[in-house]
Design an enzyme around this catalytic site. Structure first.
Site, PDB file in Angstrom:
ATOM      1  CD  GLU A 175      42.926 -29.068  10.605  1.00  0.00           C
ATOM      2  OE1 GLU A 175      43.791 -28.169  10.642  1.00  0.00           O
ATOM      3  OE2 GLU A 175      42.425 -29.503   9.555  1.00  0.00           O
ATOM      4  NE  ARG A 220      35.112 -22.507  -0.479  1.00  0.00           N
ATOM      5  CZ  ARG A 220      34.486 -23.578  -0.954  1.00  0.00           C
ATOM      6  NH1 ARG A 220      33.636 -23.471  -1.946  1.00  0.00           N
ATOM      7  NH2 ARG A 220      34.698 -24.772  -0.424  1.00  0.00           N
ATOM      8  CB  CYS A 248      35.610 -28.314  10.472  1.00  0.00           C
ATOM      9  SG  CYS A 248      34.621 -29.655   9.786  1.00  0.00           S
ATOM     10  CG  HIS A 255      39.432 -31.153   8.376  1.00  0.00           C
ATOM     11  ND1 HIS A 255      39.848 -29.917   8.817  1.00  0.00           N
ATOM     12  CD2 HIS A 255      38.103 -31.026   8.093  1.00  0.00           C
ATOM     13  CE1 HIS A 255      38.807 -29.078   8.810  1.00  0.00           C
ATOM     14  NE2 HIS A 255      37.745 -29.719   8.373  1.00  0.00           N
TER      15      HIS A 255
END
Ligand code: PCA
Length: 218
Positions: free
Chosen positions: A84, A94, A147, A170
């Site tokens: 990342e 979500r 995360c 990730h």
């Protein structure tokens, strides 16, 4: 046995979203207590909860005083190891977290900057992983779930401590998770463990990142 090695905090998450394992913890826990590049790795599992993960992270940082923090999390559906580049100051869930909490458009840190860039050498890490034949990429977003929240919090904590660096990776599903999800990509645990070791060694050894094109058009 040298007790005084500088510490690296390596974190994984507990399972979420109906899964019974989280590949991040399955890979990260292998490193607990190991010595890499003159550093002692301390592995910790964080709950996949906005508030709980931050509490656990702060407690671990107080206890361990790490010189480097590397967070690892599952990104089901991604086909490669995703290093990342950035963490943003937003929580937009979500699905509810493991505590049943679902923040929408809340900041991670109320008075924090909009974003932090990783302070690990992401391009050098990418090159090292690719040189080992491990499918990997630079990711331009860590999402807006737990995360990203932890990546942001790690970088925020690190920004207040001189010389402390932080970043986030990730990882795909493990094959046993993908086996019951049609068409989902996966990566074997041994490859993820190897990748994390290479990422850590490279991060420790590299203070000035390489300049390699690894951006995205979309
Ligand atoms: N992945 C989630 C949270 C925990 C995990 O392993 C995410 O990408 O936000």
């Amino acid at each position: 046995m040298s007790q005084n090695l500088p510490h690296i905090l390596l974190t994984g998450f507990d399972p979420f979203g109906g899964e019974s394992i989280n590949p991040s913890w399955e890979a990260v826990r292998f490193f607990d207590g190991r010595r890499i590049g003159g550093h002692r790795i301390i592995a910790r599992q964080l709950p996949t909860e906005f508030a709980g993960s931050l509490r656990a992270l702060k407690a671990a940082v107080r206890e361990i005083t790490p010189v480097m923090l590397l967070g690892v999390g599952q990104a089901g559906g991604r086909a490669q190891l995703s290093i990342e580049r950035v963490a943003i100051n937003v929580q937009d869930a979500r699905i509810p977290d493991n505590a049943g909490v679902q923040p929408v458009d809340e900041p991670v840190i109320a008075d924090g900057p909009a974003a932090y860039f990783s302070t690990l050498p992401i391009k050098a890490m990418l090159a090292a992983l690719q040189a080992q034949g491990l499918p990997s990429e630079i990711s331009q977003t860590a999402g807006t779930y737990v995360c990203n929240h932890i990546a942001y919090a790690m970088l925020h904590l690190a920004s207040k401590r001189r010389g402390v660096r932080a970043g986030f990776i990730h990882i795909p599903y493990l094959p046993e998770q993908a086996a019951h999800q049609r068409g989902a990509a996966s990566m074997a645990k041994a490859d993820v463990v190897l990748a994390l070791e290479i990422a850590l060694r490279t991060a420790i050894a590299t203070t000035v990142d390489r300049k390699l094109a690894a951006g995205a058009i979309d």
